[in-house]
Scaffold this motif. Structure first.
Motif, mmCIF file in Angstrom:
data_model
loop_
_atom_site.group_PDB
_atom_site.id
_atom_site.type_symbol
_atom_site.label_atom_id
_atom_site.label_comp_id
_atom_site.label_asym_id
_atom_site.label_seq_id
_atom_site.Cartn_x
_atom_site.Cartn_y
_atom_site.Cartn_z
ATOM 1 N N LEU A 1 -4.717 9.944 12.216
ATOM 2 C CA LEU A 1 -3.481 10.194 11.470
ATOM 3 C C LEU A 1 -2.792 11.403 12.095
ATOM 4 O O LEU A 1 -3.435 12.431 12.343
ATOM 5 C CB LEU A 1 -3.784 10.452 9.993
ATOM 6 C CG LEU A 1 -2.564 10.519 9.067
ATOM 7 C CD1 LEU A 1 -1.905 9.146 8.958
ATOM 8 C CD2 LEU A 1 -2.956 11.025 7.686
ATOM 9 N N THR A 2 -1.502 11.300 12.322
ATOM 10 C CA THR A 2 -0.770 12.303 13.112
ATOM 11 C C THR A 2 0.270 13.012 12.263
ATOM 12 O O THR A 2 0.861 12.413 11.362
ATOM 13 C CB THR A 2 -0.076 11.621 14.311
ATOM 14 O OG1 THR A 2 -1.051 10.859 15.032
ATOM 15 C CG2 THR A 2 0.555 12.637 15.249
ATOM 16 N N TYR A 3 0.473 14.308 12.555
ATOM 17 C CA TYR A 3 1.526 15.093 11.909
ATOM 18 C C TYR A 3 2.376 15.737 13.001
ATOM 19 O O TYR A 3 1.850 16.276 13.989
ATOM 20 C CB TYR A 3 0.941 16.182 11.013
ATOM 21 C CG TYR A 3 1.991 17.085 10.410
ATOM 22 C CD1 TYR A 3 2.750 16.669 9.330
ATOM 23 C CD2 TYR A 3 2.234 18.346 10.946
ATOM 24 C CE1 TYR A 3 3.732 17.480 8.790
ATOM 25 C CE2 TYR A 3 3.213 19.172 10.404
ATOM 26 C CZ TYR A 3 3.953 18.729 9.323
ATOM 27 O OH TYR A 3 4.921 19.532 8.799
ATOM 28 N N ASN B 1 2.686 6.256 11.886
ATOM 29 C CA ASN B 1 1.371 6.243 11.230
ATOM 30 C C ASN B 1 1.064 4.922 10.534
ATOM 31 O O ASN B 1 -0.109 4.596 10.313
ATOM 32 C CB ASN B 1 1.276 7.396 10.226
ATOM 33 C CG ASN B 1 1.007 8.727 10.899
ATOM 34 O OD1 ASN B 1 0.366 8.789 11.947
ATOM 35 N ND2 ASN B 1 1.512 9.803 10.314
ATOM 36 N N ARG C 1 -3.074 3.757 11.315
ATOM 37 C CA ARG C 1 -3.664 5.086 11.158
ATOM 38 C C ARG C 1 -3.745 5.464 9.680
ATOM 39 O O ARG C 1 -4.748 6.006 9.222
ATOM 40 C CB ARG C 1 -2.825 6.125 11.915
ATOM 41 C CG ARG C 1 -2.878 5.978 13.417
ATOM 42 C CD ARG C 1 -1.885 6.906 14.105
ATOM 43 N NE ARG C 1 -2.044 6.876 15.550
ATOM 44 C CZ ARG C 1 -1.539 5.934 16.333
ATOM 45 N NH1 ARG C 1 -0.804 4.957 15.795
ATOM 46 N NH2 ARG C 1 -1.736 5.971 17.632
ATOM 47 N N SER C 2 -2.672 5.187 8.939
ATOM 48 C CA SER C 2 -2.649 5.541 7.518
ATOM 49 C C SER C 2 -3.725 4.786 6.752
ATOM 50 O O SER C 2 -4.418 5.360 5.900
ATOM 51 C CB SER C 2 -1.277 5.243 6.918
ATOM 52 O OG SER C 2 -0.282 6.056 7.519
#
Length: 507
Positions: A172-174, A290, A301-302
């Protein structure tokens, strides 16, 4: 290897490659390649049959076997170590190396084959270990190499750094745009990432940024004090990547490449007036990124985060971290330090006058340390050129002066006599600033201890009749003992004296 054995057997029996292709089900190119390698090896069919599958695999399928006795490849392999060493230097590209290679070897490989040979050499010389990421274990952070832009109202273009964080297990990316890579912006972005993920991993893996790491090391890096305090606030361990070891954080390096395609392209051609609008657009594109399924998989990813990693993250500290700014100052002779950002003064215990102290301050509090011991703390006040004082910090004589107020003098005078209180009030009123009269009031009231309350009250009545409101008049009256004379009426004449001038003097 069974197909390989069939191909060589059929070929030795005189079968053509086209027929072998139809019988074995292997492409004609592959058949020709195997036959070519068999001829180059120079072995008989019996010697071929005696070899094990493993030996045949080495001879027929390794990169070295595919290029055996190829003069061009052997020539290029000799150049690989030097080329790969030069690729580490800044500004050296594969394209430049290929141009140099063709100039020196006109009959050499084209660019595509040249690059493949370089990749093969790098893979053989530097084996990569596969890392299994545990849920809730690590969050990798980095700044993207390419910046984004926004245009404030004045029209000029501002560059924004792009912060990227990724959880190792779920990926998961921010992503967030910030003004700079300073520690304040790095810590704020890290904190926002933790709140986006809704929890805290066991460790954060940053690059060797100055805002995160004071001194890089292969074994144990020295963290920036502020970043270490942030980690302590959220109870998370910081494990910086080794210097010049990008594979220590290969996951976030790959994430940066992905956001170039999934986020940067979506923002291309759009104009933003500030960071807030830019980050709003980034957040929309990030949600798409995501929630998009992984390539070749049925989940995103989510979904992977919700299923296996959310529960593994630790609980967030409900209190937001405040960045502590730090400055070293010297305690002034009056017992105060000056906070230059606000031009405001704060008291410290007078015993530290002349000492160098460390000031840590946030938006709401100022803390003062001497040799790691906190010696003072104050609520931050941004009033310029003002003083914030703790009376316990002052020396006894200074503390007494700070307690001087008009009310205090009048109250003390009332305890002596009402005429003294009335006179003291007049002394205070006849000065533009009450502080100018404090010493006069203190001196007048001290006569009560020296000559007694009764004489002081009489002296104040005499001076009041003369409309003279200061310390020298009271002192003169008491010295000449005029206070012991009984005044007649409202006005009392003072005996002749060389320093006293009558109204005739001013005619």
């Amino acid at each position: 290897m069974n197909k390989l054995r069939q191909i060589i057997r059929l070929y030795c029996q005189g079968t053509g490659t086209k027929t072998i292709h139809g019988m074995v089900g292997t492409s004609r190119t592959t058949v020709k390649k195997y036959v070519h390698v068999w001829h180059k090896l120079g072995i008989t069919h019996d010697e071929f049959n005696e070899k094990s599958d493993n030996e045949l695999s080495v001879l027929f399928t390794t990169p070295a076997a595919k290029t055996i006795n190829s003069p061009r490849m052997q020539e290029l392999e000799l150049l690989h170590p030097g080329y790969c060493k030069r690729l580490k230097k800044k500004g050296v590209t594969r394209e430049a190396l290929h141009l140099e290679y063709i100039q020196q070897h006109p009959g050499g490989y084209a660019r595509s084959r040249f690059n493949n040979a370089i990749d093969t050499y790098l893979q053989l010389s530097k084996p990569v270990m596969h890392i299994d990421h545990k849920s809730g274990d690590k969050m990798y952070i980095d700044f993207a190499g390419s910046k984004l832009q926004f245009h404030p109202a004045d029209g000029h273009q501002c560059d924004a750094e792009v912060f990227v964080a990724i959880l190792g297990c779920s990926q998961l990316t921010y992503v967030e745009a910030v003004e700079s890579q300073r520690k304040e912006d790095l810590i704020k972005a890290c904190e926002n990432a933790l709140h986006y993920f809704g929890g805290v991993p066991a460790a954060i893996v940053p690059d060797n940024l100055r805002s995160a790491v004071t001194k890089g090391s292969k074994y144990e890096a020295v963290l920036n004090d502020e970043f270490a305090a942030f980690a302590e606030h959220y109870a998370v361990t910081i494990i910086p990547a080794r210097v010049y070891k990008p594979r220590d954080k290969a996951l976030v390096e790959g994430a940066v490449k992905l956001i170039y395609r999934s986020i940067y392209q979506r923002l291309e051609g759009r104009r933003f007036n500030d960071l807030e609008s830019l980050n709003a657009a980034i957040r929309s594109a990030l949600e798409i990124h995501n929630n998009k399924p992984f390539s070749g998989r049925s989940y995103s990813r989510s979904e992977q985060f919700e299923e296996i990693e959310r529960e593994a993250l630790r609980v967030l500290n409900p209190i937001r971290y405040e960045v502590h700014k730090q400055v070293m100052v010297t305690v002034m002779k009056n017992g105060y330090i000056r906070l230059g950002e606000d031009i405001h003064y704060y008291s410290v215990p007078y015993t530290y006058i002349g000492k160098k102290v460390k000031v840590l301050y946030t938006s709401g509090i100022v803390q003062i340390y001497y040799h790691y011991t906190q010696i003072a703390t104050h609520k931050r006040d941004r009033a310029r050129y003002h003083y914030t004082t703790n009376k316990d910090h002052l020396a006894s004589q200074h503390r007494f002066l700070t307690e001087w107020t008009p009310e205090k003098f009048i109250q003390e005078a009332e305890q002596i006599h009402e005429d003294v209180a009335r006179y003291i009030s007049q002394v205070l009123e006849n000065k533009s600033y009450p502080e100018q009269a404090y010493k006069s009031c203190s001196g007048i009231l001290s006569f009560a201890r020296r000559v007694g309350p009764e004489r002081l009250a009489n002296a104040c009545r005499w001076a009041d009749n003369l409309s003279q409101y200061n310390y020298p008049v009271i002192e003169e009256i008491l010295r000449k003992q005029l206070d012991q004379l009984q005044p007649e009426g409202e006005q009392v004449a003072i005996p002749s004296h060389k320093n006293i001038r009558g109204k005739e003097y001013y005619q």
